[in-house]
Scaffold this motif. Structure first.
Motif, PDB file in Angstrom:
ATOM      1  N   LEU A 145     -15.506   6.400 -13.977  1.00 24.75           N
ATOM      2  CA  LEU A 145     -14.854   7.396 -13.113  1.00 24.75           C
ATOM      3  C   LEU A 145     -14.937   6.999 -11.646  1.00 24.75           C
ATOM      4  O   LEU A 145     -13.984   7.197 -10.881  1.00 24.75           O
ATOM      5  N   GLY A 146     -16.060   6.430 -11.224  1.00 24.53           N
ATOM      6  CA  GLY A 146     -16.178   6.001  -9.830  1.00 24.53           C
ATOM      7  C   GLY A 146     -15.206   4.898  -9.490  1.00 24.53           C
ATOM      8  O   GLY A 146     -14.531   4.922  -8.457  1.00 24.53           O
ATOM      9  N   ALA A 147     -15.104   3.889 -10.389  1.00 27.14           N
ATOM     10  CA  ALA A 147     -14.149   2.805 -10.145  1.00 27.14           C
ATOM     11  C   ALA A 147     -12.720   3.327 -10.167  1.00 27.14           C
ATOM     12  O   ALA A 147     -11.875   2.906  -9.372  1.00 27.14           O
ATOM     13  N   LEU A 148     -12.423   4.269 -11.069  1.00 23.08           N
ATOM     14  CA  LEU A 148     -11.082   4.863 -11.139  1.00 23.08           C
ATOM     15  C   LEU A 148     -10.745   5.595  -9.847  1.00 23.08           C
ATOM     16  O   LEU A 148      -9.607   5.537  -9.359  1.00 23.08           O
ATOM     17  N   THR A 149     -11.731   6.274  -9.261  1.00 24.42           N
ATOM     18  CA  THR A 149     -11.494   7.004  -8.005  1.00 24.42           C
ATOM     19  C   THR A 149     -11.044   6.063  -6.898  1.00 24.42           C
ATOM     20  O   THR A 149     -10.072   6.335  -6.183  1.00 24.42           O
ATOM     21  N   LEU A 150     -11.737   4.926  -6.748  1.00 25.66           N
ATOM     22  CA  LEU A 150     -11.332   3.973  -5.707  1.00 25.66           C
ATOM     23  C   LEU A 150      -9.984   3.338  -6.015  1.00 25.66           C
ATOM     24  O   LEU A 150      -9.166   3.111  -5.116  1.00 25.66           O
ATOM     25  N   MET A 151      -9.714   3.042  -7.289  1.00 21.78           N
ATOM     26  CA  MET A 151      -8.465   2.373  -7.651  1.00 21.78           C
ATOM     27  C   MET A 151      -7.248   3.236  -7.365  1.00 21.78           C
ATOM     28  O   MET A 151      -6.167   2.729  -7.077  1.00 21.78           O
ATOM     29  N   LEU A 152      -7.392   4.562  -7.447  1.00 24.43           N
ATOM     30  CA  LEU A 152      -6.237   5.454  -7.313  1.00 24.43           C
ATOM     31  C   LEU A 152      -5.853   5.733  -5.864  1.00 24.43           C
ATOM     32  O   LEU A 152      -4.797   6.317  -5.617  1.00 24.43           O
ATOM     33  N   TYR A 153      -6.677   5.307  -4.901  1.00 26.68           N
ATOM     34  CA  TYR A 153      -6.421   5.678  -3.514  1.00 26.68           C
ATOM     35  C   TYR A 153      -6.380   4.441  -2.616  1.00 26.68           C
ATOM     36  O   TYR A 153      -6.984   3.413  -2.922  1.00 26.68           O
ATOM     37  N   PRO A 154      -5.648   4.531  -1.493  1.00 21.79           N
ATOM     38  CA  PRO A 154      -5.500   3.363  -0.605  1.00 21.79           C
ATOM     39  C   PRO A 154      -6.827   2.954   0.020  1.00 21.79           C
ATOM     40  O   PRO A 154      -7.765   3.755   0.121  1.00 21.79           O
ATOM     41  N   ARG A 155      -6.873   1.701   0.449  1.00 19.77           N
ATOM     42  CA  ARG A 155      -8.123   1.153   0.973  1.00 19.77           C
ATOM     43  C   ARG A 155      -8.623   1.901   2.205  1.00 19.77           C
ATOM     44  O   ARG A 155      -9.828   1.918   2.469  1.00 19.77           O
ATOM     45  N   ARG A 156      -7.750   2.498   2.977  1.00 14.17           N
ATOM     46  CA  ARG A 156      -8.218   3.202   4.178  1.00 14.17           C
ATOM     47  C   ARG A 156      -9.064   4.435   3.822  1.00 14.17           C
ATOM     48  O   ARG A 156      -9.774   4.970   4.667  1.00 14.17           O
ATOM     49  N   TRP A 157      -8.970   4.908   2.565  1.00  9.18           N
ATOM     50  CA  TRP A 157      -9.790   6.032   2.117  1.00  9.18           C
ATOM     51  C   TRP A 157     -11.170   5.579   1.629  1.00  9.18           C
ATOM     52  O   TRP A 157     -12.074   6.398   1.456  1.00  9.18           O
ATOM     53  N   GLU A 172       0.826  -1.183   0.000  1.00  6.10           N
ATOM     54  CA  GLU A 172       0.000   0.000   0.000  1.00  6.10           C
ATOM     55  C   GLU A 172       0.873   1.250   0.000  1.00  6.10           C
ATOM     56  O   GLU A 172       1.716   1.431   0.859  1.00  6.10           O
ATOM     57  N   ARG A 173       0.698   2.098  -1.000  1.00  3.42           N
ATOM     58  CA  ARG A 173       1.500   3.323  -1.076  1.00  3.42           C
ATOM     59  C   ARG A 173       0.806   4.431  -0.319  1.00  3.42           C
ATOM     60  O   ARG A 173      -0.379   4.707  -0.523  1.00  3.42           O
ATOM     61  N   ARG A 174       1.509   5.093   0.552  1.00  2.00           N
ATOM     62  CA  ARG A 174       0.929   6.179   1.343  1.00  2.00           C
ATOM     63  C   ARG A 174       0.852   7.447   0.497  1.00  2.00           C
ATOM     64  O   ARG A 174       1.845   7.871  -0.099  1.00  2.00           O
ATOM     65  N   VAL A 175      -0.334   8.055   0.465  1.00  2.94           N
ATOM     66  CA  VAL A 175      -0.558   9.252  -0.342  1.00  2.94           C
ATOM     67  C   VAL A 175      -0.530  10.462   0.567  1.00  2.94           C
ATOM     68  O   VAL A 175      -1.113  10.471   1.641  1.00  2.94           O
ATOM     69  N   ARG A 176       0.160  11.510   0.124  1.00  2.00           N
ATOM     70  CA  ARG A 176       0.210  12.722   0.943  1.00  2.00           C
ATOM     71  C   ARG A 176      -1.188  13.330   1.043  1.00  2.00           C
ATOM     72  O   ARG A 176      -1.892  13.472   0.039  1.00  2.00           O
ATOM     73  N   PRO A 177      -1.593  13.758   2.239  1.00  2.00           N
ATOM     74  CA  PRO A 177      -2.996  14.120   2.478  1.00  2.00           C
ATOM     75  C   PRO A 177      -3.533  15.214   1.570  1.00  2.00           C
ATOM     76  O   PRO A 177      -4.525  15.031   0.888  1.00  2.00           O
ATOM     77  N   LEU A 178      -2.892  16.387   1.513  1.00  2.00           N
ATOM     78  CA  LEU A 178      -3.482  17.515   0.812  1.00  2.00           C
ATOM     79  C   LEU A 178      -3.563  17.302  -0.702  1.00  2.00           C
ATOM     80  O   LEU A 178      -4.627  17.403  -1.292  1.00  2.00           O
ATOM     81  N   PRO A 179      -2.439  17.012  -1.395  1.00  3.02           N
ATOM     82  CA  PRO A 179      -2.546  16.789  -2.838  1.00  3.02           C
ATOM     83  C   PRO A 179      -3.503  15.661  -3.176  1.00  3.02           C
ATOM     84  O   PRO A 179      -4.253  15.743  -4.147  1.00  3.02           O
ATOM     85  N   ALA A 180      -3.506  14.585  -2.412  1.00  2.00           N
ATOM     86  CA  ALA A 180      -4.392  13.461  -2.687  1.00  2.00           C
ATOM     87  C   ALA A 180      -5.853  13.874  -2.506  1.00  2.00           C
ATOM     88  O   ALA A 180      -6.728  13.476  -3.279  1.00  2.00           O
ATOM     89  N   ALA A 181      -6.124  14.667  -1.481  1.00  2.00           N
ATOM     90  CA  ALA A 181      -7.489  15.130  -1.243  1.00  2.00           C
ATOM     91  C   ALA A 181      -7.984  15.995  -2.397  1.00  2.00           C
ATOM     92  O   ALA A 181      -9.137  15.886  -2.831  1.00  2.00           O
ATOM     93  N   TYR A 182      -7.105  16.854  -2.928  1.00  3.65           N
ATOM     94  CA  TYR A 182      -7.492  17.681  -4.069  1.00  3.65           C
ATOM     95  C   TYR A 182      -7.837  16.804  -5.272  1.00  3.65           C
ATOM     96  O   TYR A 182      -8.818  17.031  -5.984  1.00  3.65           O
ATOM     97  N   GLY A 183      -7.010  15.799  -5.534  1.00  2.00           N
ATOM     98  CA  GLY A 183      -7.277  14.907  -6.660  1.00  2.00           C
ATOM     99  C   GLY A 183      -8.580  14.151  -6.489  1.00  2.00           C
ATOM    100  O   GLY A 183      -9.352  13.989  -7.440  1.00  2.00           O
ATOM    101  N   ALA A 184      -8.842  13.663  -5.264  1.00  2.62           N
ATOM    102  CA  ALA A 184     -10.080  12.938  -5.017  1.00  2.62           C
ATOM    103  C   ALA A 184     -11.294  13.839  -5.208  1.00  2.62           C
ATOM    104  O   ALA A 184     -12.305  13.434  -5.784  1.00  2.62           O
ATOM    105  N   ALA A 185     -11.172  15.087  -4.739  1.00  2.00           N
ATOM    106  CA  ALA A 185     -12.274  16.026  -4.900  1.00  2.00           C
ATOM    107  C   ALA A 185     -12.553  16.287  -6.377  1.00  2.00           C
ATOM    108  O   ALA A 185     -13.711  16.354  -6.812  1.00  2.00           O
ATOM    109  N   ALA A 186     -11.481  16.413  -7.166  1.00  2.73           N
ATOM    110  CA  ALA A 186     -11.663  16.647  -8.595  1.00  2.73           C
ATOM    111  C   ALA A 186     -12.359  15.465  -9.265  1.00  2.73           C
ATOM    112  O   ALA A 186     -13.242  15.635 -10.120  1.00  2.73           O
ATOM    113  N   LEU A 187     -11.954  14.254  -8.901  1.00  5.67           N
ATOM    114  CA  LEU A 187     -12.584  13.072  -9.485  1.00  5.67           C
ATOM    115  C   LEU A 187     -14.052  12.963  -9.078  1.00  5.67           C
ATOM    116  O   LEU A 187     -14.906  12.570  -9.884  1.00  5.67           O
TER     117      LEU A 187
END
Length: 789
Positions: A47-59, A2-17
């Motif tokens: 797009l929904g499946a892509l959103t989950l695939m790009l982020y760790p399971r804890r999200w 599991e790759r750890r994603v930095r909180p702020l940039p990752a949150a921006y990307g998730a919001a965009a998706l």
């Protein structure tokens, strides 16, 4: 891992998706309402499946809630009743979770092979069918739609969406192939073909026109170009259909369903080819590297390697042959093997051996002549290569043992000629195992008569008892003789009275030495004695006798060191013929000696597999000797255990290609630093992970965890699996050399039994400890504890 994603940039990307998913849902519903049919392309599912695939399971819990809200909001904004919108959103989120979960479980984060694509095709269709059932049921019950047509159209639309969108987030690490200008030409040609098909009143048969150009991209340019072109083409097909262009402009359920299935066909046309070509190129590159590596090994090998035809004509030699014999390759190639390298009186014998294929010796010892007229004693190994035309070549390797033979003969002569020095060897209990000529003369007893008897039988009991009292042992025993040696001190010399069987006593000066194995465990004792009855009266003679005694002890110490190096020497000797065998197999496998029949190819595969196993065993023995008997070459530096885990996990990825295992790592966000050698630590963790992969059945999980306790100053690293486990009664033996548990032997799982011994040695050299806990059939946990830096 599991790759750890930095909180702020990752949150921006998730919001965009999430925003894109909502917008795509609104647009899709608008298209459906406008055309009175299901949208020809349904991006929200992908797009929904892509959103989950790009982020760790804890999200995922948070993302699932947000995606459900996006699906629900899109339906509500477009005027659908809240109850119908809720059921439609539930169907969409069920599909999204199914796709992301099954793809993560079965494929992972990246599409790397055609087999992965097959799984994606099946998973996406199954999940789309689930969504189709939910949407069709909701439409029939709450929105007045027809169940059957809605099921077919929705399933195909959702399937196309996932197949087009999801590969964007699963790109393998293959580089884009081909020059940029050629990619641009291909893209323009594809765009032109697509405009011809979808820019006017389309004929259905023309829809196949762009497919060859997508295949071109898959074969020539790789994964990334193909998936981008597929998305662009999907958008073009959707836009053209909306403005009544192209072969799918009828706006009927049948025409829209054809459009969706056409998009799936677009993906099938290009993406599997891109993956297959990428696999082939990686395999070809690995084969080329392996060939170059083999050639480099042969050229750089310190072992002479020669290839000769069946009639003895030399075909090739390596630089090590010149280093040993002094003859250059030009002087040897094209001439009979025996002409330069063998004495004339042996030419006839060697010529006959070459002419008799079944009698050519596979290994042996002989004399090899040099360019300077000298001779070298060598051991040789040979292998016969039978070509398709039934001609035979011989690959011959030699190892110079002149120095070893000279030293061995010298020691044998020394042992036989030492008639004035008694040399006795015993086992740990004091039973005599070795008697030289000097000992026979002093004891006036033959070697056979002395062997097996206790050394105490030939000593004065009173002196042994006195020595025991000095040590606090009241009962005379053999331990009184070897107490100093057992303490690890230098060999001690004491005077003793020997009582031979004939009753004539003599005064001897006896030196006792401990003989230990490579791990410093006692395996016996060596006693060197000299008759000093007369020598005590003459100091000069005594001095000379002691000097000779020290010399003898020095030579015996050399023998002890030779014993300690035995494992390393055997490993090196194994590598010599194995290098020749593997090199010869490469010649066969590469077709340099002609094409192989299926039976021959099978035999070559068997030989190569077993040679690689033996070479791995030899390498493990050498590594184990290096770890236990030497310190690392470089000084210890600060090493982040997170980096060690990442490197080790990457190194075992090839083992997971055809396996169904959930491999992950749990590491803290802050560095966990210890003092050590990164290479050694990576080897230890890699060994543990390799064992976990080997002994964990498909469907299992392997977890690597790193932690630390700042107060106690320790770092922990554990590797846990859900494999076959180790029986409780065998846990104490797992770190011993060549140990293999009973259940592993019963299942015939291959291995050398050296991996955990190597891990233990590395951990001990880093001032750490390793522990194991296991339950048979449930799994095993290995825990390494190291001091923090």
């Amino acid at each position: 891992m599991e790759r750890r994603v930095r909180p702020l940039p990752a949150a921006y990307g998730a919001a965009a998706l999430l925003a894109a998913t909502f917008a795509a849902g609104v647009i899709g519903i608008e298209i459906t309402d406008h055309t009175q049919a299901t949208a020809s392309w349904w991006p929200p599912a992908g797009l929904g499946a892509l959103t989950l695939m790009l982020y760790p399971r804890r999200w995922w819990p948070y993302l699932v809630v947000a995606l459900t809200a996006a699906y629900l909001g899109a339906n509500v904004v477009q005027g659908r009743p809240v109850d119908a919108a809720a059921w439609l959103a539930l169907a969409d989120i069920a599909e999204t979770i199914l796709v992301a979960s099954l793809v993560r479980y079965r494929i992972g984060r990246r599409l790397t092979s055609v087999a992965d694509f097959g799984w994606l095709l099946g998973i996406s269709f199954g999940a789309a069918a689930v969504a189709g059932l939910g949407v069709a049921a909701t439409s029939a019950r709450l929105l007045g739609g027809d169940f059957g047509p809605t099921l077919g159209a929705t399933t195909s639309a959702h399937w196309a969406s996932v197949m087009v969108i999801l590969p964007l987030g699963m790109a393998p690490r293959h580089r884009t192939r081909g020059p940029a200008w050629l990619i641009a030409v291909q893209a323009l040609v594809l765009l032109g073909a697509s405009l011809v098909v979808f820019g006017s009143e389309g004929v259905l048969a023309r829809a196949f026109l762009p497919l060859p150009f997508l295949i071109w991209a898959g074969v020539s340019f790789g994964y990334r170009v193909v998936v981008i072109e597929q998305v662009v083409m999907a958008a073009l097909v959707t836009a053209a259909t909306l403005v009544d262009k192209g072969p799918f402009a009828a706006h009927t359920e049948a025409s829209n369903q054809l459009a969706q299935l056409y998009l799936v066909s677009v993906v099938i046309a290009g993406l599997p080819l891109a993956l297959a070509v990428g696999e082939l190129q990686l395999a070809a590159a690995a084969a080329r590297n392996e060939k170059r590596r083999t050639e480099a090994i042969i050229e750089s090998s310190t072992t002479p390697i020669m290839v000769a035809a069946a009639d003895g004509t030399m075909l090739s030699t390596n630089p090590a042959t010149t280093a040993l014999t002094g003859f250059t390759a030009t002087e040897l190639i094209g001439r009979p093997f025996w002409e330069k390298l063998v004495a004339p009186e042996d030419w006839g014998y060697i010529r006959r051996r070459f002419s008799e294929y079944d009698k050519f010796p596979e290994h042996g010892e002989g004399i090899m002549r040099t360019a300077s007229g000298g001779e070298r004693i060598v051991t040789f190994a040979s292998g016969a290569l039978v070509n398709p035309d039934d001609s035979t070549n011989y690959v011959i390797t030699a190892n110079d043992i002149t120095a070893e033979r000279t030293s061995s003969r010298f020691l044998q002569h020394l042992f036989r000629s030492a008639t004035t020095v008694a040399i006795l060897g015993t086992d740990p209990s004091g039973s005599i195992t070795l008697v030289n000529a000097g000992a026979e003369g002093m004891l006036r007893i033959t070697q056979d008569e002395a062997t097996g008897r206790s050394l105490l039988e030939f000593l004065d009991p009173g002196e042994v008892e006195e020595r025991g009292r000095e040590l606090g042992v009241m009962t005379p025993s053999f331990s009184a003789l070897v107490a100093d040696a057992d303490l690890g001190s230098a060999p001690q010399t004491r005077d003793w009275t020997w009582r031979p069987p004939d009753g004539v006593e003599l005064r001897i000066s006896m030196t006792t030495s401990l003989v230990a194995d490579a791990r410093n465990r006692p395996i016996g004792y060596l006693f060197v004695a000299r008759d000093v009855t007369e020598t005590r009266r003459n100091q000069e003679l005594l001095h000379q006798a002691l000097e000779r005694e020290r010399a003898a002890v020095g030579h015996l110490r050399a023998l002890d060191h030779a014993k300690d190096d035995f494992v390393s020497t055997v490993s090196h000797e194994l590598r010599t013929p194995l290098t020749s065998i593997i090199g010869s197999i490469e010649l066969f496998s590469d077709g340099l000696l002609g094409d192989l029949s299926p039976d021959q190819a099978h035999l070559v595969e068997v030989i190569e597999r077993n040679a690689e196993r033996l070479l791995a065993l030899a390498n493990d023995l050498l590594l184990l000797a290096a770890y236990e008997n030497a310190t690392p070459q470089a000084p210890f530096v600060q090493v982040d255990l997170r980096d060690v885990v990442q490197a080790s996990t990457s190194s075992i990825m090839p083992l997971l290609t055809s396996r169904d295992l959930d491999v992950r790592a749990v590491v803290p966000e802050v560095a966990v630093r210890v003092l050590g050698d990164a290479g050694y630590l990576e080897r230890a963790v890699t060994n543990l992970l390799t064992n976990a992969v080997k002994f964990t059945p498909d469907g299992g999980a392997i977890t690597t965890t790193v932690g630390f306790d700042a107060e106690s100053g320790i770092a922990t690293l554990s590797v846990a699996d859900t494999g076959i486990g180790i029986p409780d009664q065998e846990l104490a033996e797992v770190f011993q050399r060549f140990f293999r548990s009973s259940n592993v032997r019963a299942d015939a799982i291959q291995g050398t039994g050296l991996g955990l011994s190597i891990v233990s040695s590395i951990v001990e050299s880093h001032r750490g400890t390793i522990d194991v806990a296991s339950e048979q059939g449930e799994g095993t946990i290995f825990t390494i504890v190291l001091p923090l830096a």
